[in-house]
Design a protein around this motif. Structure first.
Motif, PDB file in Angstrom:
ATOM      1  N   PHE A   2      24.391   6.842  -7.693  1.00 19.60           N
ATOM      2  CA  PHE A   2      23.435   5.747  -7.665  1.00 19.60           C
ATOM      3  C   PHE A   2      22.361   6.058  -6.630  1.00 19.60           C
ATOM      4  O   PHE A   2      22.660   6.260  -5.466  1.00 19.60           O
ATOM      5  CB  PHE A   2      24.141   4.427  -7.329  1.00 19.60           C
ATOM      6  N   MET A   3      21.123   6.135  -7.088  1.00 21.75           N
ATOM      7  CA  MET A   3      20.003   6.437  -6.184  1.00 21.75           C
ATOM      8  C   MET A   3      19.393   5.122  -5.743  1.00 21.75           C
ATOM      9  O   MET A   3      18.934   4.339  -6.572  1.00 21.75           O
ATOM     10  CB  MET A   3      18.967   7.286  -6.920  1.00 21.75           C
ATOM     11  N   GLU A   4      19.395   4.905  -4.450  1.00 22.44           N
ATOM     12  CA  GLU A   4      18.860   3.664  -3.907  1.00 22.44           C
ATOM     13  C   GLU A   4      17.507   3.903  -3.268  1.00 22.44           C
ATOM     14  O   GLU A   4      17.311   4.882  -2.552  1.00 22.44           O
ATOM     15  CB  GLU A   4      19.839   3.106  -2.869  1.00 22.44           C
ATOM     16  N   VAL A   5      16.577   3.007  -3.581  1.00 23.46           N
ATOM     17  CA  VAL A   5      15.266   3.015  -2.946  1.00 23.46           C
ATOM     18  C   VAL A   5      14.967   1.595  -2.498  1.00 23.46           C
ATOM     19  O   VAL A   5      15.519   0.644  -3.039  1.00 23.46           O
ATOM     20  CB  VAL A   5      14.144   3.527  -3.900  1.00 23.46           C
ATOM     21  N   SER A   6      14.109   1.458  -1.510  1.00 23.41           N
ATOM     22  CA  SER A   6      13.644   0.126  -1.136  1.00 23.41           C
ATOM     23  C   SER A   6      12.146   0.095  -1.386  1.00 23.41           C
ATOM     24  O   SER A   6      11.453   1.094  -1.190  1.00 23.41           O
ATOM     25  CB  SER A   6      13.961  -0.195   0.325  1.00 23.41           C
ATOM     26  N   ALA A   7      11.665  -1.039  -1.862  1.00 23.52           N
ATOM     27  CA  ALA A   7      10.248  -1.164  -2.188  1.00 23.52           C
ATOM     28  C   ALA A   7       9.672  -2.405  -1.522  1.00 23.52           C
ATOM     29  O   ALA A   7      10.318  -3.453  -1.464  1.00 23.52           O
ATOM     30  CB  ALA A   7      10.059  -1.245  -3.692  1.00 23.52           C
ATOM     31  N   LYS A   8       8.456  -2.237  -1.020  1.00 22.76           N
ATOM     32  CA  LYS A   8       7.744  -3.343  -0.387  1.00 22.76           C
ATOM     33  C   LYS A   8       6.293  -3.251  -0.844  1.00 22.76           C
ATOM     34  O   LYS A   8       5.668  -2.192  -0.724  1.00 22.76           O
ATOM     35  CB  LYS A   8       7.848  -3.212   1.129  1.00 22.76           C
ATOM     36  N   THR A   9       5.765  -4.344  -1.372  1.00 22.30           N
ATOM     37  CA  THR A   9       4.394  -4.334  -1.872  1.00 22.30           C
ATOM     38  C   THR A   9       3.478  -5.076  -0.915  1.00 22.30           C
ATOM     39  O   THR A   9       3.806  -6.165  -0.442  1.00 22.30           O
ATOM     40  CB  THR A   9       4.319  -4.985  -3.276  1.00 22.30           C
ATOM     41  N   GLU A  10       2.360  -4.454  -0.599  1.00 16.79           N
ATOM     42  CA  GLU A  10       1.282  -5.088   0.161  1.00 16.79           C
ATOM     43  C   GLU A  10       0.081  -5.179  -0.789  1.00 16.79           C
ATOM     44  O   GLU A  10       0.172  -4.778  -1.944  1.00 16.79           O
ATOM     45  CB  GLU A  10       0.970  -4.281   1.419  1.00 16.79           C
ATOM     46  N   ASP A  11      -1.029  -5.674  -0.295  1.00 17.15           N
ATOM     47  CA  ASP A  11      -2.195  -5.879  -1.149  1.00 17.15           C
ATOM     48  C   ASP A  11      -2.627  -4.630  -1.903  1.00 17.15           C
ATOM     49  O   ASP A  11      -2.847  -4.661  -3.102  1.00 17.15           O
ATOM     50  CB  ASP A  11      -3.399  -6.382  -0.335  1.00 17.15           C
ATOM     51  N   ARG A  12      -2.766  -3.536  -1.189  1.00 12.96           N
ATOM     52  CA  ARG A  12      -3.366  -2.337  -1.769  1.00 12.96           C
ATOM     53  C   ARG A  12      -2.362  -1.296  -2.236  1.00 12.96           C
ATOM     54  O   ARG A  12      -2.736  -0.335  -2.893  1.00 12.96           O
ATOM     55  CB  ARG A  12      -4.289  -1.663  -0.749  1.00 12.96           C
ATOM     56  N   PHE A  13      -1.111  -1.430  -1.853  1.00  9.95           N
ATOM     57  CA  PHE A  13      -0.141  -0.385  -2.169  1.00  9.95           C
ATOM     58  C   PHE A  13       1.278  -0.930  -2.244  1.00  9.95           C
ATOM     59  O   PHE A  13       1.560  -2.032  -1.796  1.00  9.95           O
ATOM     60  CB  PHE A  13      -0.204   0.749  -1.137  1.00  9.95           C
TER      61      PHE A  13
END
Length: 114
Positions: A2-13
């Motif tokens: 299982f490949m885990e990633v964390s994602a966080k979105t800001e306005d531009r990226f």
């Protein structure tokens, strides 16, 4: 695997951090799936934070290229925080000319926060 990633979105990226130390043949498919989920509604730039990744093989490199193609043409994939071993793979394969690469995550964040 299982490949885990964390994602966080800001306005531009969207910042996606890989939470494992390897992207190899065993993890490549899971990595691509995790990236597709994490970037489904991403803004125009996706920053892939690789500072935890100490090993990448040809399958892992292929998976990152597949993610770049999946995001194109509406979104760009840039890489940040490559460890020396991973940076060497990108240099030897000349993939450093294909991707925007930031030496540190802070440099990438500064560039895209304006």
């Amino acid at each position: 695997m299982f490949m885990e990633v964390s994602a966080k979105t800001e306005d531009r990226f969207c910042l996606v951090s890989v939470l494992h130390d390897r992207i190899d043949a065993a993890a490549a498919l899971e990595f691509k799936d995790a990236m597709r989920r994490a970037t489904a509604h991403a803004p125009p730039v996706v920053i892939l934070d690789l500072h935890r990744v100490n090993f990448i093989d040809s399958s892992g490199l292929g998976a990152i290229i597949a993610v770049m193609k999946h995001l194109a043409p509406k979104r760009a994939l840039v890489l940040a925080g490559l460890t020396p071993a991973v940076e060497k793979v990108f240099t030897l394969t000349r993939m450093g000319t294909v991707f925007g690469i930031f030496h540190t995550l802070d440099a990438a964040l500064t560039a895209y926060r304006g």
